[in-house]
Design a protein around this motif. Structure first.
Motif, PDB file in Angstrom:
ATOM      1  N   PRO A 159      44.213 -93.735  -3.938  1.00 58.74           N
ATOM      2  CA  PRO A 159      43.607 -93.673  -2.598  1.00 58.74           C
ATOM      3  C   PRO A 159      42.299 -94.465  -2.533  1.00 58.74           C
ATOM      4  O   PRO A 159      41.574 -94.552  -3.533  1.00 58.74           O
ATOM      5  N   GLU A 160      42.023 -94.972  -1.340  1.00 60.59           N
ATOM      6  CA  GLU A 160      40.831 -95.817  -1.180  1.00 60.59           C
ATOM      7  C   GLU A 160      39.540 -95.069  -1.537  1.00 60.59           C
ATOM      8  O   GLU A 160      38.604 -95.662  -2.071  1.00 60.59           O
ATOM      9  N   GLU A 161      39.504 -93.738  -1.250  1.00 56.16           N
ATOM     10  CA  GLU A 161      38.271 -92.982  -1.548  1.00 56.16           C
ATOM     11  C   GLU A 161      37.927 -92.997  -3.042  1.00 56.16           C
ATOM     12  O   GLU A 161      36.785 -92.760  -3.424  1.00 56.16           O
ATOM     13  N   TYR A 162      38.913 -93.286  -3.903  1.00 53.01           N
ATOM     14  CA  TYR A 162      38.649 -93.389  -5.348  1.00 53.01           C
ATOM     15  C   TYR A 162      38.684 -94.837  -5.828  1.00 53.01           C
ATOM     16  O   TYR A 162      38.869 -95.118  -7.004  1.00 53.01           O
ATOM     17  N   GLY A 163      38.522 -95.773  -4.897  1.00 49.00           N
ATOM     18  CA  GLY A 163      38.383 -97.173  -5.289  1.00 49.00           C
ATOM     19  C   GLY A 163      39.683 -97.948  -5.355  1.00 49.00           C
ATOM     20  O   GLY A 163      39.706 -99.096  -5.796  1.00 49.00           O
ATOM     21  N   GLY A 164      40.790 -97.314  -4.933  1.00 50.76           N
ATOM     22  CA  GLY A 164      42.077 -97.992  -5.018  1.00 50.76           C
ATOM     23  C   GLY A 164      42.455 -98.717  -3.738  1.00 50.76           C
ATOM     24  O   GLY A 164      41.705 -98.725  -2.762  1.00 50.76           O
ATOM     25  N   ALA A 165      43.656 -99.312  -3.756  1.00 48.94           N
ATOM     26  CA  ALA A 165      44.144-100.034  -2.585  1.00 48.94           C
ATOM     27  C   ALA A 165      44.917 -99.105  -1.650  1.00 48.94           C
ATOM     28  O   ALA A 165      45.183 -99.466  -0.501  1.00 48.94           O
ATOM     29  N   GLY A 166      45.307 -97.929  -2.129  1.00 50.96           N
ATOM     30  CA  GLY A 166      45.998 -96.940  -1.286  1.00 50.96           C
ATOM     31  C   GLY A 166      47.273 -97.466  -0.667  1.00 50.96           C
ATOM     32  O   GLY A 166      47.598 -97.161   0.478  1.00 50.96           O
ATOM     33  N   GLY A 220      43.140-105.847  -6.598  1.00 46.94           N
ATOM     34  CA  GLY A 220      43.527-104.492  -6.191  1.00 46.94           C
ATOM     35  C   GLY A 220      44.811-104.026  -6.844  1.00 46.94           C
ATOM     36  O   GLY A 220      45.294-102.917  -6.575  1.00 46.94           O
ATOM     37  N   ALA A 251      41.061 -97.968 -11.295  1.00 42.90           N
ATOM     38  CA  ALA A 251      41.509 -98.702 -10.101  1.00 42.90           C
ATOM     39  C   ALA A 251      40.866-100.087 -10.008  1.00 42.90           C
ATOM     40  O   ALA A 251      41.511-101.040  -9.559  1.00 42.90           O
ATOM     41  N   HIS A 252      39.611-100.192 -10.447  1.00 46.80           N
ATOM     42  CA  HIS A 252      38.939-101.507 -10.390  1.00 46.80           C
ATOM     43  C   HIS A 252      39.351-102.417 -11.542  1.00 46.80           C
ATOM     44  O   HIS A 252      39.003-103.591 -11.571  1.00 46.80           O
ATOM     45  N   THR A 293      46.142 -89.546 -10.450  1.00 42.53           N
ATOM     46  CA  THR A 293      46.079 -89.470  -8.981  1.00 42.53           C
ATOM     47  C   THR A 293      46.816 -88.231  -8.467  1.00 42.53           C
ATOM     48  O   THR A 293      46.351 -87.535  -7.561  1.00 42.53           O
TER      49      THR A 293
END
Ligand SMILES: Cc1cc2nc3c(=O)[nH]c(=O)nc-3n(C[C@H](O)[C@H](O)[C@H](O)COP(=O)(O)OP(=O)(O)OC[C@H]3O[C@@H](n4cnc5c(N)ncnc54)[C@H](O)[C@@H]3O)c2cc1C
Length: 381
Positions: free
Chosen positions: A56-63, A49, A115-116, A99
Protein backbone atom coordinates in the motif's frame (compact mmCIF):
# COMPACT_ATOMS: atom_id res chain seq x y z
CA UNK A 1 -16.92 -9.02 -20.45
CA UNK A 2 -14.03 -6.64 -21.12
CA UNK A 3 -10.64 -7.93 -22.31
CA UNK A 4 -9.04 -4.48 -22.39
CA UNK A 5 -6.48 -3.35 -19.85
CA UNK A 6 -7.16 -0.01 -18.16
CA UNK A 7 -4.99 2.94 -19.24
CA UNK A 8 -3.10 2.64 -15.91
CA UNK A 9 -2.46 -1.07 -16.43
CA UNK A 10 -1.21 -0.40 -19.98
CA UNK A 11 1.08 2.31 -18.69
CA UNK A 12 2.57 0.03 -16.02
CA UNK A 13 3.10 -2.70 -18.63
CA UNK A 14 4.82 -0.27 -21.00
CA UNK A 15 7.19 1.00 -18.29
CA UNK A 16 8.14 -2.61 -17.45
CA UNK A 17 8.53 -3.49 -21.14
CA UNK A 18 10.74 -0.46 -21.81
CA UNK A 19 12.88 -1.25 -18.77
CA UNK A 20 13.26 -4.91 -19.82
CA UNK A 21 14.24 -3.93 -23.35
CA UNK A 22 16.78 -1.36 -22.16
CA UNK A 23 18.31 -3.19 -19.18
CA UNK A 24 17.77 -6.95 -19.47
CA UNK A 25 18.05 -9.50 -22.33
CA UNK A 26 21.58 -9.55 -23.75
CA UNK A 27 22.86 -7.32 -20.92
CA UNK A 28 22.19 -10.13 -18.44
CA UNK A 29 23.96 -12.81 -20.51
CA UNK A 30 27.44 -12.06 -19.04
CA UNK A 31 26.05 -12.19 -15.49
CA UNK A 32 24.37 -15.50 -16.31
CA UNK A 33 27.64 -16.84 -17.67
CA UNK A 34 29.53 -15.78 -14.52
CA UNK A 35 26.73 -16.94 -12.13
CA UNK A 36 26.78 -13.38 -10.81
CA UNK A 37 23.93 -11.45 -9.20
CA UNK A 38 23.34 -8.19 -11.16
CA UNK A 39 23.18 -5.85 -8.16
CA UNK A 40 23.26 -2.60 -10.16
CA UNK A 41 20.44 -3.69 -12.50
CA UNK A 42 18.23 -4.98 -9.66
CA UNK A 43 18.81 -1.68 -7.82
CA UNK A 44 17.05 0.12 -10.69
CA UNK A 45 13.80 -1.75 -9.95
CA UNK A 46 13.29 0.17 -6.69
CA UNK A 47 12.89 3.70 -8.12
CA UNK A 48 10.42 2.30 -10.70
CA UNK A 49 8.19 1.10 -7.85
CA UNK A 50 8.59 -2.54 -8.91
CA UNK A 51 9.93 -3.68 -5.53
CA UNK A 52 6.86 -2.40 -3.71
CA UNK A 53 4.31 -3.25 -6.38
CA UNK A 54 1.74 -4.77 -4.00
CA UNK A 55 2.59 -2.67 -0.94
CA UNK A 56 0.00 0.00 0.00
CA UNK A 57 1.07 3.56 -0.72
CA UNK A 58 0.95 4.49 3.00
CA UNK A 59 3.94 2.13 3.49
CA UNK A 60 5.88 3.45 0.51
CA UNK A 61 4.62 1.02 -2.11
CA UNK A 62 2.94 1.42 -5.48
CA UNK A 63 -0.33 -0.13 -4.24
CA UNK A 64 -0.97 -1.83 -7.58
CA UNK A 65 -3.63 -4.42 -8.37
CA UNK A 66 -2.69 -8.01 -9.21
CA UNK A 67 -3.34 -7.55 -12.93
CA UNK A 68 -0.77 -4.72 -13.05
CA UNK A 69 1.67 -6.71 -10.96
CA UNK A 70 1.26 -9.74 -13.25
CA UNK A 71 2.00 -7.53 -16.26
CA UNK A 72 5.24 -6.28 -14.65
CA UNK A 73 6.33 -9.82 -13.77
CA UNK A 74 5.58 -11.00 -17.32
CA UNK A 75 7.52 -8.18 -18.97
CA UNK A 76 10.57 -8.48 -16.68
CA UNK A 77 10.72 -12.24 -17.26
CA UNK A 78 10.36 -11.70 -20.97
CA UNK A 79 13.56 -9.68 -20.63
CA UNK A 80 15.32 -12.01 -18.22
CA UNK A 81 14.09 -14.62 -15.75
CA UNK A 82 16.96 -14.24 -13.23
CA UNK A 83 15.98 -10.64 -12.57
CA UNK A 84 12.34 -11.74 -12.88
CA UNK A 85 12.55 -14.36 -10.12
CA UNK A 86 14.49 -11.97 -7.87
CA UNK A 87 11.68 -9.44 -8.14
CA UNK A 88 9.00 -12.16 -7.83
CA UNK A 89 10.39 -13.66 -4.60
CA UNK A 90 10.92 -10.23 -3.06
CA UNK A 91 7.36 -9.08 -3.84
CA UNK A 92 5.14 -12.15 -3.95
CA UNK A 93 6.66 -14.03 -1.07
CA UNK A 94 8.57 -11.91 1.44
CA UNK A 95 7.02 -8.46 1.08
CA UNK A 96 3.51 -9.76 0.49
CA UNK A 97 3.66 -11.96 3.61
CA UNK A 98 4.54 -8.86 5.66
CA UNK A 99 1.86 -6.78 3.89
CA UNK A 100 -0.84 -9.36 4.53
CA UNK A 101 -0.08 -10.46 8.08
CA UNK A 102 2.16 -7.99 9.93
CA UNK A 103 0.87 -5.57 12.58
CA UNK A 104 0.87 -1.84 11.71
CA UNK A 105 4.06 -1.38 13.78
CA UNK A 106 5.78 -4.27 12.00
CA UNK A 107 4.68 -2.93 8.61
CA UNK A 108 6.03 0.53 9.44
CA UNK A 109 9.34 -1.06 10.47
CA UNK A 110 10.00 -3.24 7.40
CA UNK A 111 7.76 -2.36 4.46
CA UNK A 112 9.08 1.10 3.43
CA UNK A 113 12.66 -0.20 3.05
CA UNK A 114 11.47 -3.29 1.17
CA UNK A 115 9.13 -1.27 -1.04
CA UNK A 116 11.76 1.34 -1.95
CA UNK A 117 14.24 -1.40 -2.77
CA UNK A 118 16.69 -0.30 -0.06
CA UNK A 119 16.76 -3.96 0.95
CA UNK A 120 15.75 -7.23 -0.72
CA UNK A 121 13.66 -9.86 1.01
CA UNK A 122 13.60 -13.67 1.00
CA UNK A 123 10.96 -16.18 2.11
CA UNK A 124 11.74 -19.58 3.54
CA UNK A 125 9.27 -22.44 3.59
CA UNK A 126 11.13 -25.28 1.81
CA UNK A 127 13.62 -27.39 3.78
CA UNK A 128 16.07 -30.11 2.78
CA UNK A 129 13.54 -32.70 3.99
CA UNK A 130 10.25 -31.03 2.99
CA UNK A 131 9.15 -29.22 -0.17
CA UNK A 132 5.79 -30.30 -1.61
CA UNK A 133 4.93 -31.65 1.85
CA UNK A 134 5.63 -28.26 3.39
CA UNK A 135 3.76 -28.95 6.65
CA UNK A 136 6.42 -31.55 7.50
CA UNK A 137 8.99 -28.78 8.04
CA UNK A 138 11.33 -29.27 11.02
CA UNK A 139 13.01 -25.92 11.66
CA UNK A 140 12.31 -25.36 15.34
CA UNK A 141 11.44 -22.10 17.11
CA UNK A 142 11.54 -22.50 20.88
CA UNK A 143 10.28 -19.86 23.28
CA UNK A 144 13.13 -18.74 25.51
CA UNK A 145 13.73 -15.63 27.66
CA UNK A 146 10.83 -13.67 26.17
CA UNK A 147 11.82 -14.38 22.56
CA UNK A 148 12.43 -17.38 20.27
CA UNK A 149 15.48 -19.43 19.42
CA UNK A 150 15.53 -20.91 15.91
CA UNK A 151 17.40 -24.04 14.85
CA UNK A 152 17.30 -25.79 11.47
CA UNK A 153 17.69 -24.85 7.83
CA UNK A 154 15.79 -23.84 4.71
CA UNK A 155 16.70 -25.06 1.21
CA UNK A 156 16.53 -23.48 -2.26
CA UNK A 157 15.69 -19.97 -0.98
CA UNK A 158 15.63 -17.17 -3.57
CA UNK A 159 17.49 -14.01 -2.42
CA UNK A 160 18.86 -15.95 0.57
CA UNK A 161 22.31 -14.40 0.46
CA UNK A 162 21.45 -11.01 -1.09
CA UNK A 163 18.37 -10.43 1.08
CA UNK A 164 18.58 -8.30 4.23
CA UNK A 165 15.69 -10.08 5.89
CA UNK A 166 13.68 -13.25 5.49
CA UNK A 167 10.19 -14.35 6.43
CA UNK A 168 10.65 -17.86 7.74
CA UNK A 169 8.19 -20.57 8.72
CA UNK A 170 9.30 -22.52 11.82
CA UNK A 171 7.73 -25.01 14.19
CA UNK A 172 6.67 -23.51 17.52
CA UNK A 173 4.69 -26.58 18.63
CA UNK A 174 5.91 -30.02 17.52
CA UNK A 175 2.66 -31.68 18.66
CA UNK A 176 0.30 -29.72 16.39
CA UNK A 177 1.32 -30.51 12.79
CA UNK A 178 0.50 -27.66 10.40
CA UNK A 179 -1.10 -25.72 13.28
CA UNK A 180 2.21 -25.74 15.14
CA UNK A 181 3.97 -23.59 12.55
CA UNK A 182 4.58 -19.82 12.96
CA UNK A 183 6.01 -17.13 10.69
CA UNK A 184 8.99 -14.99 11.78
CA UNK A 185 10.91 -12.09 10.32
CA UNK A 186 14.61 -12.80 10.75
CA UNK A 187 17.07 -10.02 9.95
CA UNK A 188 20.57 -10.39 8.55
CA UNK A 189 23.08 -9.79 11.29
CA UNK A 190 21.10 -11.84 13.80
CA UNK A 191 23.74 -14.01 15.52
CA UNK A 192 23.27 -17.65 14.48
CA UNK A 193 21.47 -16.73 11.24
CA UNK A 194 23.38 -17.09 7.96
CA UNK A 195 23.01 -17.96 4.29
CA UNK A 196 24.83 -20.85 2.65
CA UNK A 197 26.99 -20.62 -0.46
CA UNK A 198 24.70 -19.99 -3.45
CA UNK A 199 23.85 -23.20 -5.35
CA UNK A 200 25.15 -23.79 -8.91
CA UNK A 201 21.88 -24.19 -10.81
CA UNK A 202 20.63 -25.50 -14.18
CA UNK A 203 19.29 -22.04 -15.03
CA UNK A 204 18.60 -18.61 -13.52
CA UNK A 205 22.34 -18.26 -13.00
CA UNK A 206 22.10 -14.52 -12.31
CA UNK A 207 19.65 -15.10 -9.46
CA UNK A 208 20.62 -15.88 -5.88
CA UNK A 209 19.46 -19.21 -4.41
CA UNK A 210 20.96 -20.57 -1.20
CA UNK A 211 20.23 -22.23 2.11
CA UNK A 212 19.20 -20.27 5.19
CA UNK A 213 20.82 -21.63 8.32
CA UNK A 214 19.67 -21.19 11.92
CA UNK A 215 22.03 -22.12 14.74
CA UNK A 216 20.55 -20.89 18.01
CA UNK A 217 19.37 -17.75 16.18
CA UNK A 218 17.64 -15.54 18.73
CA UNK A 219 14.58 -13.73 17.34
CA UNK A 220 12.60 -11.14 19.36
CA UNK A 221 8.97 -11.99 20.21
CA UNK A 222 7.73 -8.99 18.20
CA UNK A 223 9.11 -10.55 15.01
CA UNK A 224 6.29 -13.13 14.88
CA UNK A 225 3.83 -12.31 12.08
CA UNK A 226 0.23 -12.69 13.26
CA UNK A 227 -0.56 -15.22 15.95
CA UNK A 228 1.60 -18.18 16.91
CA UNK A 229 0.43 -21.29 15.01
CA UNK A 230 -0.85 -19.28 12.00
CA UNK A 231 2.30 -19.57 9.91
CA UNK A 232 1.22 -22.42 7.67
CA UNK A 233 -2.21 -20.95 6.88
CA UNK A 234 -0.52 -17.64 6.10
CA UNK A 235 2.00 -19.36 3.84
CA UNK A 236 -0.77 -21.03 1.85
CA UNK A 237 -2.40 -17.64 1.27
CA UNK A 238 0.92 -16.17 0.22
CA UNK A 239 1.33 -19.05 -2.23
CA UNK A 240 -2.02 -18.26 -3.88
CA UNK A 241 -0.72 -14.88 -5.05
CA UNK A 242 2.74 -16.31 -5.57
CA UNK A 243 1.43 -18.88 -8.02
CA UNK A 244 -0.32 -16.20 -10.04
CA UNK A 245 2.99 -14.38 -10.29
CA UNK A 246 4.86 -17.60 -11.13
CA UNK A 247 2.34 -18.07 -13.96
CA UNK A 248 3.23 -14.53 -15.10
CA UNK A 249 6.89 -15.46 -14.94
CA UNK A 250 6.18 -18.48 -17.16
CA UNK A 251 4.18 -16.40 -19.65
CA UNK A 252 7.08 -13.95 -19.89
CA UNK A 253 9.59 -16.74 -20.51
CA UNK A 254 7.29 -18.39 -23.07
CA UNK A 255 6.86 -15.07 -24.89
CA UNK A 256 10.63 -14.55 -24.89
CA UNK A 257 11.05 -17.99 -26.50
CA UNK A 258 8.52 -17.14 -29.22
CA UNK A 259 10.13 -13.69 -29.76
CA UNK A 260 13.55 -15.30 -30.23
CA UNK A 261 12.20 -17.99 -32.56
CA UNK A 262 10.36 -15.46 -34.76
CA UNK A 263 13.45 -13.24 -35.00
CA UNK A 264 15.61 -16.19 -36.03
CA UNK A 265 13.06 -17.54 -38.53
CA UNK A 266 13.16 -14.22 -40.37
CA UNK A 267 16.97 -14.02 -40.61
CA UNK A 268 18.05 -17.63 -41.22
CA UNK A 269 17.91 -19.04 -44.73
CA UNK A 270 17.89 -22.65 -45.95
CA UNK A 271 17.10 -24.08 -49.41
CA UNK A 272 16.92 -20.51 -50.76
CA UNK A 273 14.18 -19.41 -48.37
CA UNK A 274 13.96 -17.91 -44.89
CA UNK A 275 12.86 -20.35 -42.18
CA UNK A 276 9.72 -18.19 -41.87
CA UNK A 277 8.63 -19.45 -45.28
CA UNK A 278 8.52 -23.13 -44.27
CA UNK A 279 5.01 -24.39 -43.52
CA UNK A 280 6.17 -26.80 -40.84
CA UNK A 281 7.81 -24.02 -38.84
CA UNK A 282 4.86 -21.66 -39.40
CA UNK A 283 2.60 -24.31 -37.84
CA UNK A 284 4.97 -24.68 -34.90
CA UNK A 285 5.11 -20.95 -34.21
CA UNK A 286 1.31 -20.60 -34.58
CA UNK A 287 0.77 -23.36 -32.00
CA UNK A 288 3.25 -21.83 -29.56
CA UNK A 289 1.84 -18.32 -29.91
CA UNK A 290 -1.67 -19.69 -29.30
CA UNK A 291 -0.57 -21.49 -26.15
CA UNK A 292 1.18 -18.38 -24.84
CA UNK A 293 -2.07 -16.45 -25.35
CA UNK A 294 -4.12 -19.13 -23.53
CA UNK A 295 -1.61 -19.03 -20.67
CA UNK A 296 -1.85 -15.22 -20.55
CA UNK A 297 -5.66 -15.34 -20.42
CA UNK A 298 -5.62 -17.91 -17.59
CA UNK A 299 -3.10 -15.72 -15.78
CA UNK A 300 -5.14 -12.54 -16.16
CA UNK A 301 -8.30 -14.37 -15.07
CA UNK A 302 -6.60 -15.56 -11.87
CA UNK A 303 -5.24 -12.04 -11.22
CA UNK A 304 -8.70 -10.57 -11.86
CA UNK A 305 -10.29 -12.98 -9.35
CA UNK A 306 -7.66 -12.01 -6.79
CA UNK A 307 -8.36 -8.30 -7.40
CA UNK A 308 -12.10 -8.97 -6.96
CA UNK A 309 -11.45 -10.52 -3.55
CA UNK A 310 -12.72 -13.90 -4.72
CA UNK A 311 -11.07 -17.30 -4.10
CA UNK A 312 -8.29 -17.67 -6.65
CA UNK A 313 -6.37 -20.79 -5.57
CA UNK A 314 -7.97 -23.03 -8.22
CA UNK A 315 -7.54 -20.45 -11.02
CA UNK A 316 -3.98 -19.75 -9.87
CA UNK A 317 -3.10 -23.46 -10.00
CA UNK A 318 -4.61 -23.79 -13.50
CA UNK A 319 -2.74 -20.73 -14.74
CA UNK A 320 0.52 -21.86 -13.15
CA UNK A 321 0.50 -25.42 -14.46
CA UNK A 322 -0.58 -24.44 -17.96
CA UNK A 323 1.75 -21.45 -18.27
CA UNK A 324 4.80 -23.29 -16.95
CA UNK A 325 4.30 -26.23 -19.29
CA UNK A 326 3.68 -23.83 -22.18
CA UNK A 327 6.95 -22.07 -21.29
CA UNK A 328 8.90 -25.33 -21.28
CA UNK A 329 7.36 -26.37 -24.59
CA UNK A 330 7.93 -22.96 -26.20
CA UNK A 331 11.56 -22.94 -25.03
CA UNK A 332 12.15 -26.48 -26.33
CA UNK A 333 10.63 -25.68 -29.74
CA UNK A 334 12.45 -22.34 -29.95
CA UNK A 335 15.76 -24.20 -29.52
CA UNK A 336 14.61 -26.63 -32.24
CA UNK A 337 13.80 -23.76 -34.60
CA UNK A 338 17.34 -22.44 -34.07
CA UNK A 339 18.90 -25.81 -34.97
CA UNK A 340 22.52 -26.00 -33.81
CA UNK A 341 22.53 -22.27 -33.01
CA UNK A 342 19.95 -22.99 -30.30
CA UNK A 343 22.38 -25.23 -28.48
CA UNK A 344 25.14 -22.67 -27.97
CA UNK A 345 25.28 -19.77 -25.56
CA UNK A 346 25.52 -17.08 -28.25
CA UNK A 347 21.74 -17.08 -28.75
CA UNK A 348 19.28 -16.27 -25.93
CA UNK A 349 17.14 -19.41 -26.41
CA UNK A 350 19.77 -21.57 -24.72
CA UNK A 351 19.37 -19.49 -21.54
CA UNK A 352 15.59 -19.30 -21.89
CA UNK A 353 15.43 -23.11 -22.20
CA UNK A 354 17.40 -23.57 -18.95
CA UNK A 355 15.44 -20.89 -17.10
CA UNK A 356 12.00 -22.17 -18.13
CA UNK A 357 12.31 -25.44 -16.20
CA UNK A 358 12.11 -23.74 -12.82
CA UNK A 359 8.54 -22.66 -13.47
CA UNK A 360 7.41 -26.31 -13.44
CA UNK A 361 9.07 -26.84 -10.04
CA UNK A 362 9.00 -23.66 -7.94
CA UNK A 363 5.96 -22.49 -5.96
CA UNK A 364 4.48 -26.01 -6.09
CA UNK A 365 5.40 -28.50 -8.80
CA UNK A 366 3.12 -29.28 -11.74
CA UNK A 367 2.05 -32.45 -9.92
CA UNK A 368 1.06 -30.43 -6.85
CA UNK A 369 -0.88 -27.92 -9.02
CA UNK A 370 -2.81 -30.84 -10.55
CA UNK A 371 -3.63 -32.12 -7.04
CA UNK A 372 -4.98 -28.67 -6.10
CA UNK A 373 -7.10 -28.50 -9.27
CA UNK A 374 -8.44 -32.07 -8.92
CA UNK A 375 -9.26 -31.58 -5.23
CA UNK A 376 -11.46 -28.59 -6.06
CA UNK A 377 -13.20 -30.33 -8.98
CA UNK A 378 -13.91 -33.49 -7.00
CA UNK A 379 -15.19 -31.43 -4.07
CA UNK A 380 -17.59 -29.58 -6.35
CA UNK A 381 -19.00 -32.59 -8.22
C1 LIG B 1 15.53 -21.94 -8.17
C2 LIG B 1 14.59 -22.26 -7.04
C3 LIG B 1 14.11 -21.25 -6.25
C4 LIG B 1 13.27 -21.54 -5.16
N1 LIG B 1 12.87 -20.51 -4.32
C5 LIG B 1 12.21 -20.83 -3.16
C6 LIG B 1 11.94 -19.81 -2.20
O1 LIG B 1 12.27 -18.63 -2.38
N2 LIG B 1 11.33 -20.17 -1.03
C7 LIG B 1 10.96 -21.47 -0.77
O2 LIG B 1 10.41 -21.72 0.31
N3 LIG B 1 11.19 -22.45 -1.69
C8 LIG B 1 11.83 -22.17 -2.86
N4 LIG B 1 12.10 -23.16 -3.77
C9 LIG B 1 11.72 -24.54 -3.46
C10 LIG B 1 10.57 -25.07 -4.31
O3 LIG B 1 9.37 -24.44 -3.94
C11 LIG B 1 10.54 -26.60 -4.11
O4 LIG B 1 11.70 -27.12 -4.75
C12 LIG B 1 9.29 -27.21 -4.68
O5 LIG B 1 8.16 -26.85 -3.92
C13 LIG B 1 9.38 -28.76 -4.71
O6 LIG B 1 9.78 -29.28 -3.49
P1 LIG B 1 10.98 -30.33 -3.43
O7 LIG B 1 12.13 -29.75 -4.19
O8 LIG B 1 11.22 -30.70 -2.02
O9 LIG B 1 10.47 -31.59 -4.24
P2 LIG B 1 9.67 -32.85 -3.63
O10 LIG B 1 8.53 -32.37 -2.81
O11 LIG B 1 10.64 -33.76 -3.01
O12 LIG B 1 9.11 -33.51 -4.97
C14 LIG B 1 9.85 -34.43 -5.76
C15 LIG B 1 8.91 -34.94 -6.85
O13 LIG B 1 7.81 -35.64 -6.25
C16 LIG B 1 6.59 -35.09 -6.72
N5 LIG B 1 5.58 -35.16 -5.65
C17 LIG B 1 5.70 -34.77 -4.37
N6 LIG B 1 4.54 -34.96 -3.71
C18 LIG B 1 3.66 -35.47 -4.61
C19 LIG B 1 2.30 -35.90 -4.53
N7 LIG B 1 1.60 -35.79 -3.42
N8 LIG B 1 1.74 -36.39 -5.67
C20 LIG B 1 2.44 -36.48 -6.82
N9 LIG B 1 3.73 -36.10 -6.94
C21 LIG B 1 4.32 -35.61 -5.85
C22 LIG B 1 6.94 -33.65 -7.09
O14 LIG B 1 5.99 -33.11 -8.00
C23 LIG B 1 8.32 -33.83 -7.70
O15 LIG B 1 8.18 -34.25 -9.03
C24 LIG B 1 12.89 -22.88 -4.89
C25 LIG B 1 13.36 -23.91 -5.73
C26 LIG B 1 14.21 -23.62 -6.78
C27 LIG B 1 14.72 -24.76 -7.62
Amino acid sequence: MNFDLTPEQKQVRDVARDFAQAELGDKIAPFDERHEFPHAIVAKLGPLGFLGALVPEEYGGAGLDYVSYALIVEELNRGDASVGITMWAHNSLCTNHVTLFASPAQKAKWLPRLAHGEILGAWGLTEPGSGSDAAALRTRAERRDGGYVLNGSKAFITNASVGALAVVMARTDPTKGAKGISAFVVEKGTPGFSAGTPYRKLGLHASDTAELIFEDARVPADHVLGAEGQGFVQAMQVLEGGRIAMAAMAVGIAQAAVDAAVKYMKQRTAFGKTLAEFNGLQGMIAELATEVEVARLLLLRAAYLKDSGRPAMHAAAMAKVFASEAAMKAATKAVQIHGGAGYITEFPVERIFRDAKLTEIGEGTSEVQRLVIAREILKAS
